[in-house]
Design an enzyme around this catalytic site. Structure first.
Site, PDB file in Angstrom:
ATOM      1  N   ARG A  58     -17.064  -0.164  -2.628  1.00 15.23           N
ATOM      2  CA  ARG A  58     -15.509  -0.292  -1.591  1.00 15.23           C
ATOM      3  C   ARG A  58     -16.418  -1.748  -0.957  1.00 15.23           C
ATOM      4  O   ARG A  58     -17.386  -1.912  -0.077  1.00 15.23           O
ATOM      5  CB  ARG A  58     -15.942   0.825  -0.905  1.00 15.23           C
TER       6      ARG A  58
ATOM      7  N   LYS B 221      -7.464  -2.945   3.268  1.00 14.26           N
ATOM      8  CA  LYS B 221      -6.572  -2.893   4.059  1.00 14.26           C
ATOM      9  C   LYS B 221      -6.096  -3.210   4.975  1.00 14.26           C
ATOM     10  O   LYS B 221      -6.701  -3.430   6.063  1.00 14.26           O
ATOM     11  CB  LYS B 221      -6.277  -1.287   3.408  1.00 14.26           C
TER      12      LYS B 221
ATOM     13  N   LYS C 250       0.762  -1.339   0.087  1.00  9.20           N
ATOM     14  CA  LYS C 250       0.095   0.450   0.167  1.00  9.20           C
ATOM     15  C   LYS C 250       1.195   1.865   0.229  1.00  9.20           C
ATOM     16  O   LYS C 250       1.686   1.472   1.573  1.00  9.20           O
ATOM     17  CB  LYS C 250      -0.837  -0.084   0.680  1.00  9.20           C
TER      18      LYS C 250
ATOM     19  N   PHE D  77      -1.069  -1.299 -10.154  1.00  6.58           N
ATOM     20  CA  PHE D  77      -1.196  -2.536  -9.653  1.00  6.58           C
ATOM     21  C   PHE D  77      -2.392  -2.863 -10.451  1.00  6.58           C
ATOM     22  O   PHE D  77      -2.682  -3.721  -9.629  1.00  6.58           O
ATOM     23  CB  PHE D  77      -1.636  -2.142  -7.807  1.00  6.58           C
TER      24      PHE D  77
END
Length: 504
Positions: free
Chosen positions: A366, A372, A212, A294
């Protein structure tokens, strides 16, 4: 359609907590919209202007003319007036803007003036967040909600697909990913640790564990020699990131859409402070921004949104060299993932994102497919008010009141206070926030300055505990400011449910 119709619907939506009633009111209004006014009505019932910026703020709306006794403004007249206001610049623009405001508001009734002031300042409290507008649009046009949502994600907004919705399912289906037109990015949910994140994203199967990076989220579109770089909010920042454009042009393909991050690095390869990447203040000192990708959404004529993440990862490896790819490990072993996380933290990055390998790219959503994990827990919250400091901080706005989003109200503009903090603020930050929050001031009570809920702040904390002191019923333990987030809108801050998930 008259503006009064929108204002009446806004009041109706605000007066009920029933999602079904809100959707019905929105659908009824959209059904009555005609021709070129449809997009504007769609935006207005969602509590937003179509102009990204108007040059107007709270202070410019404090001295308004007496309201009109009868409604006369049409929706298109209001939209055209804001277009003219937004286009003013240069010498004499301030006076011209004041005159234009006086003319517009002088034709508005008291109810319309209040609504117009709210929509300009982002304070329309009607509970009509975009998902509800999408529900209402689907009901009004008699098309499947899923078709509206997908088209809106690919077009970048609900407003952009309103006309197509009334043309039918085929018209919505024809709105696909278009290279050069940014789509809403896929977002990650949170988990307290790797084991929970891997279970959530992979259900026991292998997952990808991505580094991240603490940079600017970028979406890069290339068609031949044309490159567009957009932020997570779909703002075009191509001219600000020449290094990203150069990297995109070096890749062996004619057209693609990449998702990634751009960040400034030290000479040793460690990330510089986020503010240096976001502001590009370091450009004059020769600091470059490096892109890391990514995901790939499109490659040489083939859309990959619905392809599983494993296939998209393979396409990314073929297209992008390793030094421009986000480091990752693929594993089902929590111990392997934890070792990777430890390496990520030693490199100066903030954590990892765990991704399910079977999941499609869920644009604008989401969900559980991306999760995360950050060893230092952080939340993105909004500042609701600020207190004047004392002692060494005399004369500065210091202690900030923090709010989380409360989606239970059906609104993305309703916030619940869950604490205060003055920790983690440098003198430079105190000076900046004093100026910033005085610009956002709406009222004062004693030593507290109340502000428009627009400024997002990232807060680190050690835990969450139950508390009867604040409306949210919880409080953050040892909350401190990490940074202010100008790259994130308040519609994307963390919810009160996310905060409560950290309760011990």
């Amino acid at each position: 359609m008259q503006l009064a119709d929108v204002v009446t619907t806004s009041a109706t939506v605000a007066a009920t907590r029933s999602r079904k009633a809100k959707v019905a009111a929105i659908a009824e209004l959209l059904t009555r919209a005609r021709g070129p006014e449809l997009e504007t009505v769609t935006a207005y019932v969602g509590g937003a202007l179509r102009q990204r910026r108007t040059g107007l703020g709270w202070r410019g709306l404090t001295s308004l003319p007496a309201p009109a006794s009868e409604p006369s403004l049409t929706v298109l007249e209001v939209h055209e007036a804001f277009d003219r206001i937004a286009g003013l610049s240069g010498a004499g623009s301030q006076a011209a803007r004041s005159a234009a405001v006086a003319e517009l508001f002088g034709r508005a009734t008291a109810e319309e003036q209040a609504w117009l002031r709210g929509v300009v300042t982002g304070e329309v409290r009607q509970g009509a967040l975009e998902s509800l507008v999408q529900d209402g649009l689907a009901a009004a046009a008699e098309v499947p909600l899923a078709a509206v949502r997908r088209a809106a994600m690919l077009a970048g907004s609900t407003v952009a697909v309103a006309r197509a919705a009334f043309s039918g399912v085929e018209a919505l289906g024809a709105i696909g990913l278009h290279v050069g037109r940014p789509v809403l990015p896929m977002l990650a949910s949170s988990a307290p640790d790797l084991a929970a994140a891997m279970a959530k994203a992979g259900g026991g199967a292998e997952v990808a564990v991505d580094t991240k990076l603490d940079g600017i989220r970028i979406q890069v579109h290339r068609s031949g020699s044309d490159v567009v770089v957009a932020t997570r909010s779909l703002e075009d920042i191509t001219t600000r990131l020449p290094e990203v454009v150069s990297a995109a042009l070096s890749l062996p393909a004619e057209s693609f859409v990449l998702d990634g991050e751009a960040l400034a690095l030290t000479a040793e390869g460690r990330p510089r402070p986020f503010q240096e990447t976001a502001s590009r203040t370091a450009m004059g000192d020769g600091v470059e921004v490096t892109p890391y990708f990514f995901d790939v959404l499109h490659l040489d004529g083939h859309d990959l949104l619905d392809s599983p993440a494993s296939e998209r990862a393979a396409a990314l490896e073929r297209l992008v060299p390793e030094h421009h790819r986000v480091p990752r490990v693929v594993t089902a072993d929590v111990a392997v993932a934890e070792e990777f996380l430890a390496d990520v933290l030693r490199s100066g990055h903030e954590g990892v994102v765990v991704k399910g390998l079977a999941a499609p790219y869920d644009a604008g959503r989401r969900g559980a497919s991306w999760v995360k994990v950050k060893p230092v827990h952080t939340l993105d919250l909004v500042v609701l008010a600020v207190e004047w400091g004392s002692g060494r901080r005399q004369g500065w706005l210091s202690n900030i009141h923090l709010g989380a989003r409360d989606p239970a109200t059906g609104s993305d503009q309703h916030f619940v206070m869950l604490g205060k903090t003055f920790k983690g603020m440098t003198d430079e930050m105190l000076a900046w926030q004093t100026e910033r929050f005085l610009e956002l001031e709406t009222s004062r009570s004693s030593y507290v300055v109340h502000v428009r809920p627009e400024q997002v702040v990232e807060i680190a904390f050690d835990g969450v505990q139950r508390s009867t002191r604040y409306p949210g019923g919880v409080a953050l333990r040892f909350a401190r400011v990490v940074r202010y987030r100008d790259d994130k809108p308040v519609t994307e801050i963390d919810t009160i449910e996310t905060v409560r998930s950290f309760l011990a």
